[in-house]
Structure formats: C-alpha cells, structure tokens
Design a protein around this motif. Structure first.
Motif, PDB file in Angstrom:
ATOM      1  N   LEU A  82       0.859  -1.190   0.000  1.00  0.00           N
ATOM      2  CA  LEU A  82       0.000   0.000   0.000  1.00  0.00           C
ATOM      3  C   LEU A  82       0.893   1.237   0.000  1.00  0.00           C
ATOM      4  N   TYR A  83       0.479   2.265  -0.727  1.00  0.00           N
ATOM      5  CA  TYR A  83       1.287   3.490  -0.747  1.00  0.00           C
ATOM      6  C   TYR A  83       0.387   4.702  -0.498  1.00  0.00           C
ATOM      7  N   TYR A 143       5.985  -5.434   6.523  1.00  0.00           N
ATOM      8  CA  TYR A 143       6.638  -6.725   6.760  1.00  0.00           C
ATOM      9  C   TYR A 143       5.709  -7.801   6.201  1.00  0.00           C
ATOM     10  N   PRO A 144       6.032  -8.372   5.031  1.00  0.00           N
ATOM     11  CA  PRO A 144       5.121  -9.375   4.452  1.00  0.00           C
ATOM     12  C   PRO A 144       4.982 -10.618   5.343  1.00  0.00           C
ATOM     13  N   GLN A 145       3.813 -11.162   5.309  1.00  0.00           N
ATOM     14  CA  GLN A 145       3.480 -12.390   6.042  1.00  0.00           C
ATOM     15  C   GLN A 145       3.832 -12.298   7.528  1.00  0.00           C
ATOM     16  N   LYS A 146       3.482 -11.193   8.126  1.00  0.00           N
ATOM     17  CA  LYS A 146       3.744 -11.026   9.554  1.00  0.00           C
ATOM     18  C   LYS A 146       2.452 -10.578  10.241  1.00  0.00           C
ATOM     19  N   ALA A 147       2.200 -11.147  11.412  1.00  0.00           N
ATOM     20  CA  ALA A 147       0.957 -10.818  12.132  1.00  0.00           C
ATOM     21  C   ALA A 147       1.212  -9.736  13.174  1.00  0.00           C
ATOM     22  N   LEU A 148       0.116  -9.175  13.636  1.00  0.00           N
ATOM     23  CA  LEU A 148       0.192  -8.133  14.665  1.00  0.00           C
ATOM     24  C   LEU A 148       0.258  -8.821  16.033  1.00  0.00           C
ATOM     25  N   ASP A 175     -12.328  -0.200   7.219  1.00  0.00           N
ATOM     26  CA  ASP A 175     -12.430  -1.585   7.716  1.00  0.00           C
ATOM     27  C   ASP A 175     -11.117  -2.146   8.254  1.00  0.00           C
ATOM     28  N   LEU A 176     -10.164  -1.295   8.479  1.00  0.00           N
ATOM     29  CA  LEU A 176      -8.893  -1.764   9.042  1.00  0.00           C
ATOM     30  C   LEU A 176      -8.820  -1.325  10.499  1.00  0.00           C
ATOM     31  N   VAL A 215       5.684  12.044  17.791  1.00  0.00           N
ATOM     32  CA  VAL A 215       5.536  11.082  16.684  1.00  0.00           C
ATOM     33  C   VAL A 215       4.341  10.184  16.961  1.00  0.00           C
ATOM     34  N   THR A 216       3.515   9.971  15.934  1.00  0.00           N
ATOM     35  CA  THR A 216       2.370   9.062  16.067  1.00  0.00           C
ATOM     36  C   THR A 216       2.576   7.876  15.128  1.00  0.00           C
ATOM     37  N   GLN A 217       2.367   6.717  15.685  1.00  0.00           N
ATOM     38  CA  GLN A 217       2.571   5.509  14.855  1.00  0.00           C
ATOM     39  C   GLN A 217       1.344   4.625  14.893  1.00  0.00           C
ATOM     40  N   GLY A 218       0.944   4.146  13.741  1.00  0.00           N
ATOM     41  CA  GLY A 218      -0.191   3.236  13.648  1.00  0.00           C
ATOM     42  C   GLY A 218       0.248   1.910  13.050  1.00  0.00           C
ATOM     43  N   ASN A 219      -0.258   0.816  13.633  1.00  0.00           N
ATOM     44  CA  ASN A 219       0.078  -0.521  13.122  1.00  0.00           C
ATOM     45  C   ASN A 219      -1.195  -1.249  12.722  1.00  0.00           C
ATOM     46  N   PHE A 220      -1.162  -1.925  11.622  1.00  0.00           N
ATOM     47  CA  PHE A 220      -2.322  -2.712  11.190  1.00  0.00           C
ATOM     48  C   PHE A 220      -1.880  -3.819  10.232  1.00  0.00           C
ATOM     49  N   VAL A 221      -2.798  -4.745  10.016  1.00  0.00           N
ATOM     50  CA  VAL A 221      -2.496  -5.856   9.097  1.00  0.00           C
ATOM     51  C   VAL A 221      -3.444  -5.767   7.903  1.00  0.00           C
ATOM     52  N   TYR A 222      -2.871  -5.852   6.711  1.00  0.00           N
ATOM     53  CA  TYR A 222      -3.669  -5.862   5.487  1.00  0.00           C
ATOM     54  C   TYR A 222      -3.122  -6.957   4.569  1.00  0.00           C
ATOM     55  N   LYS A 223      -3.982  -7.873   4.193  1.00  0.00           N
ATOM     56  CA  LYS A 223      -3.623  -9.026   3.350  1.00  0.00           C
ATOM     57  C   LYS A 223      -2.416  -9.790   3.926  1.00  0.00           C
ATOM     58  N   ASN A 224      -2.473 -10.063   5.188  1.00  0.00           N
ATOM     59  CA  ASN A 224      -1.414 -10.806   5.906  1.00  0.00           C
ATOM     60  C   ASN A 224      -0.068 -10.084   5.967  1.00  0.00           C
ATOM     61  N   ASN A 225      -0.056  -8.811   5.616  1.00  0.00           N
ATOM     62  CA  ASN A 225       1.186  -8.046   5.701  1.00  0.00           C
ATOM     63  C   ASN A 225       1.066  -7.026   6.828  1.00  0.00           C
TER      64      ASN A 225
END
Lengths: 126, 266
Positions: B164-165, B203-208, B222-223, B233-243
């Motif tokens: 995603l970009y 990070y491909p194929q990595k879970a939260l 929906d994420l 600094v604000t950081q957001g983490n999420f998983v999309y298509k197993n990445n």
C-alpha cells in the motif's frame, strides 16, 4: 582448438559458479550490539566501516576527518549503504524498540562519513 | 646411355611422386595441410629440376602479376585474422581461469586481494550499469542496486512490490525513497519521505502481536489501526492481506488521513 576453448570456458563457468555460491553462503547481515544498541549492517560491510559508524554514532562531535590528497583533488569515492540502529526497550509499552533507518555515505579513500536518518518506527521486538 | 635413360626415368618417376604428394596435400582443407611436407617436397623437386627457389620478394612480385579476380592478399589477411582471434581467445580464457582461481581462493581465505578483486568487480559492474535510465523522483533501493523512478506507483509496479502506498501526504512532504531489503530472512519494504517523521514500513506475512493491540484502536476503511503518540511522533500498526504495516506521522490527524488514503497497485 574450438573444443579446447569450449572446455576452458566450461571450467571457467564452473569456477565462477563456485565463487558465487561460496560468496552467497557468506552473504548475511551483520549485527553488532554496543551498550544495548543493536546495529545492523548490510552483508559484506567491512569492519573498518562498522567501527567508523559506531564510533561516529556515539561521539558525533568527535568527527575529525582526514582528507586525502586524492579526495581533495578528485572528490570523495562515495560508497552508500543502509544501516539500521535498534534501541531496545525505548518505550515501556509495546511496541518498545525504536528502529532507525540510516543512509550512510563513506569514502573508500579517506575518513569521510555522513549518515542521514531516513525514518524511524517502533517495533515489537523485546 | 642405358644408365642415363634409367636415371632420367628414375628422376621422372620421383618428380611425379613429389608432384602427386604436393597436389594431394594442397587439395586438403587449409587447417589440415602439412606445410612442412609441402615445403620439403617443393625444395626437393626444384633441386631435381636444377632450379632455385624464389625469394619472398620475387614471389610477391610474381603473385602481383597474376590476374586474380580477387586479391590473394585478402585471403592471407583473413587467415591472419583467424589466427590472431584464436590467440586472443586463448589468452582471454587463460586470464579468466586465473581470475576464477584467484577469486575462489581469495573468497575462501578472505584476504586483501579478495577485497581488491571485489572492488574491481564492483567498479566494473558500476561502469556497465551507467546506461540505466535516470528519471529523478523516487529512488528505489535494494541491497544490490539503486534505481530512480518518476513516481511511487511506477516504482512499485516495476519492482513488483505489492505494498500500500500513500496517495495523500501533508503539504511539503514528498516520497523520496523506497526500499526492498532482507533483514535476517525477513523482507522489509519501506517508503521514506523528505520529512523523517513520515515513514511507512511493510513486513510481508507477519501478524500483529497481541501486546500491540493494547494500544488505542481506530477503524479506518475496515482496518483496525492500533496507534500511539510519543515524543511528537504518532505511529499506527495494522495488518492488510497478511502483511504488517507500520505508518508513522507527526500527529494522529495526519496519520489517520494518510491511512485513509492508502492505495494499492492494481
């Protein structure tokens, strides 16, 4: 004669393939931990570079750099590489470890080193 | 009288034999001709006939007089070139063998000469690589090489990076750099901006991790975004298509807007 040259070329190819495979086995990132800070260098990074970078990281003000006569005349022979610096347990809650990405430029002829922060993120590590 | 006739007859038979040898030998392919044999037979034949062999200059002069349709010297030149090419090929092959042996030995022993060879090789490859097209814009970096692209879309498409970009970034912030590297067998894709507060990694194929889920959560497109703010600094983490994605920005508002406008390469 053609057969001899073909044979020689086959031998050379075999040798080259061996060299590449020997090199590939050795190609892995280098991880160095100093004072709880982990430095990750690209595979094949020289010890001299690692020492220079870590020294510069801890003592950024003490960066007296010698300028060779070749560099004065022709400019630096710049080599660029990526280096990651992980400060473990930088936060109390997850993600705790701060990962910084640096672009590092060094001169192969003299002491010149320049590092630029590309970005940083907290990672789940510890 | 009988002896003289016998001698003449004997000489004639020998001359015929020599001529036959010369003819048979010269009828062979160029590479198969035994030049020494032909030379010897001609010398012998000329001695028998009481003639002297011509000098090189004389031969050239006489050849020049022959009305060939094509210049015979051209054939000589072609033959010479062939021999020269063979010699060059042999020398190149020997040098390649020596280089390969030195390469294997130096890699095995990790000596200084190996470094020198590696530097030479790198320089050589870089010289060859100078023809690469430079567009300016976004730079792609991986462990082996660096390439320039006009846009992030073009970069991701060409480099075949399924990531995603951001299609929106705050004013003055631009994507400068993208990388695709391997860190201890884990692929890491990054998008860097001219402002280091804005940064995206995948990070491909990595879970939260469950512990990260203890952070604040917001739903965007929906994420489920798990985020925190610290030291500006604000950081957001999420998983999309197993990445696993990690997006960093200067404030929660900008972070949410960046995530809301993340796009995918079709």
């Amino acid at each position: 004669m053609k057969k001899i040259i073909a044979f020689i070329m086959a031998v050379v190819l075999a040798f080259s393939a061996m060299s590449i495979s020997v090199y590939a086995e050795d190609a892995s990132e280098i991880s160095v931990t100093v004072n709880g800070i982990e430095f990750i260098f690209e595979a094949g990074t020289s010890e001299e570079f690692i020492d220079k970078f870590i020294g510069d990281y801890f003592n950024p003000e003490d960066n007296t750099q010698t300028y060779g006569i070749t560099c004065t005349l022709l400019g630096h022979d710049i080599e660029t590489s990526r280096t990651i610096v992980i400060t473990h347990n930088a936060r109390t809650s997850a993600p705790r470890c701060l990962k910084k990405y640096y672009n590092v430029e060094t001169c192969s002829r003299c002491d010149y080193t320049s590092k630029t922060l590309l970005g940083q993120e907290y990672i789940y590590c510890c | 009288m009988g002896n003289i006739n016998e001698n003449i007859h004997g000489n004639q038979s020998l001359r015929d034999k020599l001529s036959a040898i010369i003819l048979l030998e010269t009828a062979k392919l160029y590479e198969e001709i035994d030049c020494d044999l032909v030379d010897e037979c001609i010398d012998f034949l000329m001695e028998l006939e009481g003639r002297k062999r011509l000098g090189k200059k004389e031969i050239r002069r006489r050849i020049g007089k022959i009305p060939f349709r094509e210049n015979i010297l051209k054939f000589n030149e072609a033959a010479r070139r062939k021999v020269k090419a063979k010699r060059i090929a042999i020398v190149a092959a020997i040098m390649a063998i020596i280089m390969a042996i030195i390469g294997v030995m130096s890699i095995a022993s990790e000596d200084i000469f190996g470094d020198l060879l590696a530097k030479f090789g790198k320089q050589f490859v870089e010289q060859l690589d100078t023809e690469a097209v430079k567009y300016g814009g976004v730079v792609m970096y991986n462990a082996d090489e660096t390439r320039d692209y006009d846009t992030i879309e073009e970069l991701l498409k060409t480099e075949k990076i399924d990531m995603l970009y951001p299609s929106w970034l705050p004013e003055g912030v631009e994507i400068e750099f993208a990388s695709h590297t391997v860190e201890f067998e884990q692929i890491v894709c990054t998008i860097c901006c001219n402002d280091t507060k804005f940064f995206i990694t995948m990070y491909p194929q990595k879970a939260l991790n469950d512990e990260i889920k203890t952070n604040l959560c917001i739903k965007i497109n929906d994420l489920e975004i798990y985020y925190f703010s610290e030291n500006g600094v604000t950081q957001g983490n999420f998983v999309y298509k197993n990445n696993l994605y990690s997006v960093t920005a200067d404030s929660p508002d900008n972070l949410f807007k960046i995530i809301e406008n993340l796009k995918e390469i079709n």
